[in-house]
Scaffold this motif. Structure first.
Motif, PDB file in Angstrom:
ATOM      1  N   GLY A 249       0.809  -1.301   0.034  1.00  0.00           N
ATOM      2  CA  GLY A 249       0.020  -0.028  -0.032  1.00  0.00           C
ATOM      3  C   GLY A 249       0.806   1.143  -0.007  1.00  0.00           C
ATOM      4  N   ARG A 268      -3.534   3.965   2.405  1.00  0.00           N
ATOM      5  CA  ARG A 268      -4.563   2.738   1.756  1.00  0.00           C
ATOM      6  C   ARG A 268      -3.806   1.446   1.790  1.00  0.00           C
ATOM      7  N   ARG A 270      -3.295  -2.179   0.079  1.00  0.00           N
ATOM      8  CA  ARG A 270      -3.411  -3.151  -1.008  1.00  0.00           C
ATOM      9  C   ARG A 270      -3.382  -4.737  -1.036  1.00  0.00           C
ATOM     10  N   LEU A 277      -7.425  -1.938  -3.716  1.00  0.00           N
ATOM     11  CA  LEU A 277      -7.325  -1.219  -2.659  1.00  0.00           C
ATOM     12  C   LEU A 277      -8.362  -0.933  -1.664  1.00  0.00           C
ATOM     13  N   GLU A 280      -9.756   4.304   1.636  1.00  0.00           N
ATOM     14  CA  GLU A 280      -8.664   5.089   1.965  1.00  0.00           C
ATOM     15  C   GLU A 280      -8.944   5.664   3.339  1.00  0.00           C
TER      16      GLU A 280
END
Length: 335
Positions: A249, A268, A270, A277, A280
């Motif tokens: 991320g 974020r 991943r 993702l 946020e």
């Protein structure tokens, strides 16, 4: 526990800010202000109730325990050395000197004297950057792939006549001024003792000066993380950006409070299998909580300095951190 009695040498912009911090902190008090400019001393006398002097010899007073050195760069290391030789703990403004030789001498002197020697890399203590450091240390974004940063301002009328644009006082340009902060952060986040590849491009684009007003820096760590840094005094709208991308991320910080805008932390995560993702997360450090004041980072750094004095323990950022950053800067200037 007695309060640490403080002297400040150099009463320009940063000297005023450190005076506010030292006198507001519970375990310290401002006892002495030293500046060679009598006009500055006269102005300071209107605001501060302490002793004033234009002679460094006043640092030898037994009424002083610690010294803040906040002069133009060329004087930072010599005054630090003088203070250490007189048995005083020192918090020196960044970059702490203009070459690695004088930094090494002061590190050794502080150790031999068993004195605290810290350096004003206060960006580590900005709340968004401190939280980002915790996320990185926790493994949130995994192995770091690259860091990208922009840090700049546009000067001000008459900026070309200030000491920062005079090589005989500044010892360097933007690379040494704002660049040293970003290089220190790169070492801090990557936990590197040195970078295996260092390259920089310097430019003098606008200000009437013999030193650079822009610096572009590329560093590569032993773990293949690449760092891209740009510092500028022709960034007409003030900007601070610090982005970290890893295998899991990213983390991004914008703003430093004040004219640089409200500090904002975004990150974020991943999924390494699907590549998707997650949602946020955004954190603001707004003025209603006091974070708009850039000096909050100075208060945090000051707390570490006083703790180091009282406990006898060594805390960063210190001389070794300045040495790391200056070693990169020296190599770029020598290219």
């Amino acid at each position: 526990m007695a309060k640490t009695r403080v002297a400040i040498v150099g009463f320009g912009g940063m000297g005023w800010r450190w005076a506010k911090v030292a006198n507001s902190y519970y375990w310290s008090c401002l006892n002495l202000i030293i500046d060679s400019d009598e006009k500055k001393l006269e102005e300071a006398k209107k605001h501060w109730k302490c002793n004033f002097d234009s002679d460094l010899k006043a640092l030898s007073s037994p009424e002083i325990d610690a010294v803040v050195v906040a002069t133009p760069n060329i004087f930072l290391a010599p005054i630090t050395k003088y203070a250490l030789q007189n048995g005083k703990h020192v918090l020196c403004e960044k970059p702490a000197g203009v070459n690695t030789k004088e930094i090494k001498e002061n590190i050794l002197l502080a150790k031999c004297q068993c004195l605290s020697y810290m350096v004003g890399f206060n960006h580590r203590f900005h709340p968004a950057l401190a939280q980002a450091k915790q996320l990185v240390s926790s493994g949130f974004i995994g192995k770091i792939h690259f860091i990208r940063s922009v840090y700049g301002h546009g000067g001000r009328p008459g900026y070309e006549n200030e000491w920062r644009n005079k090589p005989e006082l500044a010892g360097g340009g933007e690379l040494l001024d704002q660049g040293v902060h970003l290089i220190d952060l790169a070492f801090w986040f990557l936990l590197e003792g040195s970078f295996k590849k260092i390259h920089g491009t310097l430019a003098s684009n606008f200000w009437s000066s013999k030193i650079e007003d822009n610096a572009f820096i590329i560093l590569q760590s032993s773990l293949e993380a690449t760092v891209s840094l740009h510092v500028s005094s022709t960034q007409w709208q003030k900007k601070f950006l610090w982005e970290i991308y890893g295998e899991h991320g990213f983390i991004a910080i914008e703003g430093l409070g004040g004219n640089y805008g409200i500090e904002t932390l975004r990150y974020r995560n991943r999924d390494t299998i699907t590549g998707k993702l997650d949602k946020e997360e955004i954190f603001y450090f707004p003025p209603e909580y006091g974070y708009e004041d850039p000096d909050i980072s100075l208060f945090s750094l000051w707390g570490k300095f006083i703790s180091s004095i009282k406990s006898g323990k060594e805390y960063g950022p210190g001389g070794s951190d300045a040495l790391n950053a200056l070693s990169v800067i020296e190599k770029i200037y020598q290219e």
